[in-house]
Design an enzyme around this catalytic site. Structure first.
Site, short mmCIF file in Angstrom:
data_model
loop_
_atom_site.label_atom_id
_atom_site.label_comp_id
_atom_site.label_asym_id
_atom_site.label_seq_id
_atom_site.Cartn_x
_atom_site.Cartn_y
_atom_site.Cartn_z
N HIS A 1 0.72 -1.25 -0.05
CA HIS A 1 -0.09 -0.05 0.05
C HIS A 1 0.77 1.39 0.01
O HIS A 1 0.50 2.31 -0.25
CB HIS A 1 -0.88 0.10 1.35
CG HIS A 1 -2.26 0.53 1.04
ND1 HIS A 1 -2.41 1.84 0.17
CD2 HIS A 1 -3.60 0.48 1.40
CE1 HIS A 1 -3.74 2.22 0.25
NE2 HIS A 1 -4.42 0.99 0.76
N ARG A 2 1.99 1.04 0.26
CA ARG A 2 3.04 2.29 0.19
C ARG A 2 3.26 2.88 -1.24
O ARG A 2 3.57 4.01 -1.69
CB ARG A 2 4.49 1.95 0.91
CG ARG A 2 4.27 1.69 2.58
CD ARG A 2 5.45 1.34 2.98
NE ARG A 2 6.13 0.05 2.28
CZ ARG A 2 7.09 -0.58 2.58
NH1 ARG A 2 8.04 -0.19 3.64
NH2 ARG A 2 7.64 -1.68 2.08
#
Length: 431
Positions: free
Chosen positions: A404-405
């Site tokens: 998700h980064r």
């Protein structure tokens, strides 16, 4: 002055290895480029070349020795005119400092012998250069203090001097940012002693961890603890692909080519990364790197672990070229003959357990990749057709594990949609 030969770092992540076999013996004369030994890393067995000329004066580490730390002296190389008696006398020679951790991570995989002292530098510090490099520098009139060495610990080797110009000004090193403080290690579960006591009296066999299993354990623990995974799931109808694949394989029989479903998945993934370029990215600590080519890694199971060889520029290659390259990489992976550059890099990985009858699963991201696709088996299932009628189709379940980064939810959904479209409409992959 005798020169120590150090245990080489054959990959950026290597910390120790096994000295599998010596290819020379004490008293042998070697030249730059001669093979000295075979070194087993956590991933492969690689040959170690000499970068200096001289005589093997003493072997310090016996072949078969495991757990030899990088930069440990493993042999001593003598210059012309020296004998084994000089080894002890040379023991007080200055040693190069161990490299900083970030320098080790960036080290080239080419191995080299350790530093030997040369004349003092202009600032009063010693210069480290191989004996051959010093002789060449003297003949060429090159100032060693003007050269930045490419050997271990910054030692100057033959190639550095040959490429230098007489009177060249010293290269200025870029200022290095301080390394971030290491995060506190998370508890790894019960201690060895606690587990042994728990199973005291039960019949069991202790299995020693080899370098590969230790590396897998460390990297995947790190991945699950530090990467914020989220998961996207889709079912893909394979009937059009299976029909198209059968037609292509029939036409390719004369060339000895047989395409697998996995070859199509590799191609579909590579094209999807081009169609959704923002998702073709990796996490680099304090920034992201957006790649332009589609470099796709594919997990290959081997005895005791796995490799993820990388097919570079996969979007530009034909299905038959990808198939041949994948077979070659997988075969050499199983023999542990891959070079580090063949299993490092990439932005996206594929793990296919469908061939083992697994319907669906969630794969762990291989850092620094932004995503990994877990592929299940193709199974005939009842589905509702475009005309609303109930029919039977071959359906493959896939799960996209996403960092998700690097990739947000909507972007991950776009990437997976592009991949599904490519597989459900396989002819467009040839356009």
């Amino acid at each position: 002055m005798p020169t120590e030969v150090l245990m080489p770092a054959l990959s950026p992540t290597m910390e120790q290895g096994t000295l599998a076999k010596w290819l020379v013996k004490e008293g042998d004369t070697v030249s730059s480029g001669d093979l000295l030994a075979e070194i087993e890393t956590d991933k492969a067995t690689m040959e170690f070349e000499a970068v200096d000329e001289g005589v093997i004066g003493k072997i310090l580490v016996a072949e078969g020795t495991e757990g030899v730390a990088v930069n440990t002296p493993i042999a001593v190389l003598l210059e012309e005119g020296e004998s084994a008696d000089d080894i002890k006398a040379g023991g007080d020679a200055p040693k190069a400092a161990a490299p900083a951790k970030e320098e080790k991570a960036e080290a080239a995989p080419a191995p080299a012998a350790s530093a030997a002292p040369a004349a003092p530098a202009r600032d009063g510090e010693r210069i480290f250069a191989s004996p051959l490099a010093r002789r060449i520098a003297k003949d060429k009139g090159v100032d060693l203090s003007a050269i930045k060495g490419s050997g271990p610990h910054g030692r100057i080797v033959k190639a550095d001097v040959e490429n230098a110009q007489p009177g060249a000004a010293p290269a200025k090193e870029a200022a290095k940012a301080p390394a971030p403080a290491a995060a506190a290690a998370a508890p790894a579960g019960p201690s060895t002693d606690a587990v042994l006591k728990m199973y005291e009296g039960r019949d069991f066999e202790e299995v020693k961890l080899d370098g590969m299993r230790k590396t897998i354990a460390a990297r995947l623990t790190e991945a699950k603890q530090t990467i914020p995974h989220f998961y996207l799931r889709r079912d893909i109808k394979l009937d059009a692909l299976m029909k198209f694949r059968a037609q292509l394989n029939k036409q390719l029989e004369g060339r000895g080519v047989k395409l697998s479903v996995n070859d199509f998945i590799i191609k579909a993934s590579a094209l999807a990364l081009q169609q959704v370029p923002d998702a073709n990215a990796v996490w680099a600590g304090d920034r992201m790197l957006k790649l332009k080519p589609s470099d796709v890694a594919v997990a290959v199971a081997i005895d005791g672990g796995l490799f993820t060889p990388v097919l570079k520029d996969a979007h530009l290659k034909s299905l038959s070229a990808l198939s041949a390259e994948m077979k070659d990489l997988a075969g050499r992976a199983r023999d542990r003959k891959l070079a580090p550059h063949e299993y490092q890099g990439g932005s996206f990985a594929i793990s296919n357990l469908g061939m083992f009858g697994i319907d669906n699963f969630d794969a762990v991201i291989n850092p620094p990749h932004g995503a990994i696709l877990a592929v299940g088996s193709g199974v005939k299932k009842p589905v509702v057709g475009a005309d609303g009628e109930l029919t039977v189709a071959t359906v493959m379940s896939v799960t996209l594990s996403v960092d998700h980064r690097v990739i947000d939810g909507a972007l991950g959904a776009q990437l997976l949609q592009a991949l599904v479209d490519n597989l459900e409409n396989p002819m467009v992959m040839l356009a």
